[in-house]
Write an enzyme that holds these catalytic residues in place. Structure first.
Site, mmCIF file in Angstrom:
data_model
loop_
_atom_site.group_PDB
_atom_site.id
_atom_site.type_symbol
_atom_site.label_atom_id
_atom_site.label_comp_id
_atom_site.label_asym_id
_atom_site.label_seq_id
_atom_site.Cartn_x
_atom_site.Cartn_y
_atom_site.Cartn_z
ATOM 1 N N ALA A 118 0.834 -1.203 0.000
ATOM 2 C CA ALA A 118 0.000 0.000 0.000
ATOM 3 C C ALA A 118 0.863 1.245 0.000
ATOM 4 C CB ALA A 118 -0.907 0.003 1.223
ATOM 5 N N ASP A 119 0.239 2.339 -0.392
ATOM 6 C CA ASP A 119 0.879 3.638 -0.256
ATOM 7 C C ASP A 119 -0.206 4.659 0.026
ATOM 8 O OD1 ASP A 119 2.930 5.430 -0.026
ATOM 9 O OD2 ASP A 119 3.252 5.675 -2.163
ATOM 10 N N THR A 120 0.170 5.692 0.757
ATOM 11 C CA THR A 120 -0.727 6.796 1.093
ATOM 12 C C THR A 120 0.023 8.094 0.888
ATOM 13 O OG1 THR A 120 -1.925 5.477 2.725
ATOM 14 C CG2 THR A 120 -2.072 7.869 2.955
#
Length: 167
Positions: free
Chosen positions: A76-78
């Site tokens: 994931a990335d944010t």
């Protein structure tokens, strides 16, 4: 506490992240998992839309983490986006304060993408965007938040899941 679900026999869960927050989140499911941090940390390309960047970044992390048949891998990335610009992690305390001051009394977006590699080799990704409003706090309040140490290594220099929620 019993797990929320059980994986099919022969399937193992892998978190492609070194993030303590993601480890804690996954641990809350009660399902055993391995941690195999991704080696990819891409930067936004010139002119790249923020949502396209966060999707590309999650996919790159998934690809760099490796995969073996029978694994369910989660990457994931944010990112925090203000005025069309991706705010990364602060370089130091002064940079973190600059970022938070830029968000004073403003609305910004937090974009996240999760990429999955399934045990059969297939993959899927999904993204979400939320809008966040910051109150126009005094600089003393922002400095006090910085003193908590919570904002280190966080996109936009705050953690809405922690004490930063008051911002």
């Amino acid at each position: 506490m019993p797990p929320l679900f059980r994986l099919k026999a022969g399937v193992s869960l892998v978190l492609a992240s070194g993030s303590p927050r993601r480890r804690d989140f996954l641990a809350g499911w009660g399902v055993p998992f391995a941690v195999r941090p991704a080696s990819a940390e891409p930067d936004p390309a010139t002119g790249e839309e923020p949502l396209a960047f966060v999707a590309r970044s999650a996919a790159a992390k998934l690809a760099s983490s490796g995969w073996t048949a029978g694994e369910l891998v989660i990457a994931a990335d944010t990112v925090v986006v203000h005025a069309g610009q991706v705010l990364g992690k602060a370089e130091n305390g002064a940079d973190a304060l600059r970022m938070r001051k830029g968000l004073w009394g403003q609305v910004h977006e937090v974009m996240s993408c999760v990429a999955l590699r399934f045990p059969d080799g297939g993959s899927h990704a999904f993204a979400d965007v939320c809008r966040v409003s910051f109150h126009p706090w005094d600089e003393d309040v922002l400095a006090a938040y910085a003193a908590t140490g919570e904002c280190g290594d966080k996109a936009g220099a705050y953690a809405v899941q922690g004490q930063g929620a008051f911002l």
